[in-house]
Design a protein around this motif. Structure first.
Motif, PDB file in Angstrom:
ATOM      1  N   GLU A   1     -58.078   8.937   5.332  1.00 34.82           N
ATOM      2  CA  GLU A   1     -58.240   7.514   5.009  1.00 34.82           C
ATOM      3  C   GLU A   1     -57.993   6.647   6.237  1.00 34.82           C
ATOM      4  O   GLU A   1     -58.734   5.693   6.498  1.00 34.82           O
TER       5      GLU A   1
ATOM      6  N   SER B   1     -53.521  17.487  -1.553  1.00 35.28           N
ATOM      7  CA  SER B   1     -53.851  17.142  -2.922  1.00 35.28           C
ATOM      8  C   SER B   1     -53.355  15.733  -3.213  1.00 35.28           C
ATOM      9  O   SER B   1     -52.185  15.439  -2.991  1.00 35.28           O
ATOM     10  N   PRO B   2     -54.234  14.903  -3.722  1.00 35.06           N
ATOM     11  CA  PRO B   2     -53.807  13.536  -4.021  1.00 35.06           C
ATOM     12  C   PRO B   2     -52.932  13.433  -5.261  1.00 35.06           C
ATOM     13  O   PRO B   2     -52.345  12.395  -5.506  1.00 35.06           O
TER      14      PRO B   2
ATOM     15  N   ASP C   1     -50.231  14.772  -0.037  1.00 36.22           N
ATOM     16  CA  ASP C   1     -51.417  13.982   0.259  1.00 36.22           C
ATOM     17  C   ASP C   1     -51.517  13.509   1.704  1.00 36.22           C
ATOM     18  O   ASP C   1     -52.358  12.672   2.023  1.00 36.22           O
TER      19      ASP C   1
ATOM     20  N   TRP D   1     -54.950  13.850   3.199  1.00 37.70           N
ATOM     21  CA  TRP D   1     -55.853  12.851   2.616  1.00 37.70           C
ATOM     22  C   TRP D   1     -55.583  11.475   3.223  1.00 37.70           C
ATOM     23  O   TRP D   1     -56.509  10.738   3.543  1.00 37.70           O
ATOM     24  N   ARG D   2     -54.309  11.127   3.374  1.00 39.48           N
ATOM     25  CA  ARG D   2     -53.972   9.831   3.985  1.00 39.48           C
ATOM     26  C   ARG D   2     -54.465   9.766   5.423  1.00 39.48           C
ATOM     27  O   ARG D   2     -54.893   8.713   5.887  1.00 39.48           O
TER      28      ARG D   2
ATOM     29  N   ALA E   1     -61.894  15.186   2.908  1.00 41.79           N
ATOM     30  CA  ALA E   1     -60.585  15.424   2.305  1.00 41.79           C
ATOM     31  C   ALA E   1     -60.776  16.516   1.261  1.00 41.79           C
ATOM     32  O   ALA E   1     -61.567  16.361   0.332  1.00 41.79           O
TER      33      ALA E   1
ATOM     34  N   ASP F   1     -59.077  19.239  -1.514  1.00 39.72           N
ATOM     35  CA  ASP F   1     -57.942  19.480  -2.398  1.00 39.72           C
ATOM     36  C   ASP F   1     -57.599  20.970  -2.399  1.00 39.72           C
ATOM     37  O   ASP F   1     -58.225  21.749  -3.104  1.00 39.72           O
TER      38      ASP F   1
END
Length: 155
Positions: A30, A17-18, A23, A26-27, A45, A47
């Motif tokens: 990226e 979750s950002p 996160d 997610w990172r 990504a 959540d």
């Protein structure tokens, strides 16, 4: 790489979750996108998807799942987790209510696991809640993902 490339069938999913400080998945996505891996794999990504993760597992395909973990390793450590150890333990060390291990156990029971599955855990905190995510760890993750995808290392 072209869309006909067999590696294009790979889906790489970062879970987290950002907005809650969880996160790392997610990172990771990226970093993989910045390295150009979106040309040879689908990068997502999600959540904290819970049981909805099953919708993204593509049983006829190949999936790499990336999530933060709390396993007592040095901050930033990357560990490939075996499905049997996740299911046997009942839970991947996670802050999610219905985490990745739960979703994978459900997918296994429903016979909806991907043909090829790799789960990468990223050690999240140093005990004080700060995340260790340095460039050397990003390079290590990229090398590990490239090895799974059987891609040459551009270095």
């Amino acid at each position: 790489m072209t869309r006909d490339d067999p590696n294009r069938r790979w889906r790489i999913i970062g879970v987290g979750s950002p907005v809650t400080g969880d996160d790392l998945g997610w990172r990771a996505i990226e970093a993989l996108r910045a390295a150009g891996l979106d040309r040879c794999a689908e990068l997502l990504a999600l959540d904290r998807p819970g049981p909805a993760l099953l919708e993204y597992l593509q049983p006829d395909g190949a999936v790499i799942l990336i999530d933060a973990m709390e396993a007592g390793l040095p901050p930033g450590s990357i560990r490939e987790l075996r499905l049997d150890e996740l299911v046997r333990a009942g839970r991947m060390p996670s802050s999610h209510d219905f985490g990745v291990a739960d979703a994978l156990a459900l997918a296994q029971a429903l016979k909806r696991l991907p043909r090829r599955l790799h789960v990468l855990g990223l050690q999240a905190s140093d005990g004080a809640g700060t995340y260790a995510w340095r460039r050397d760890r990003q390079r290590e993750l990229l090398q590990q993902v490239r090895a799974i995808l059987d891609l040459p290392d551009p270095a």
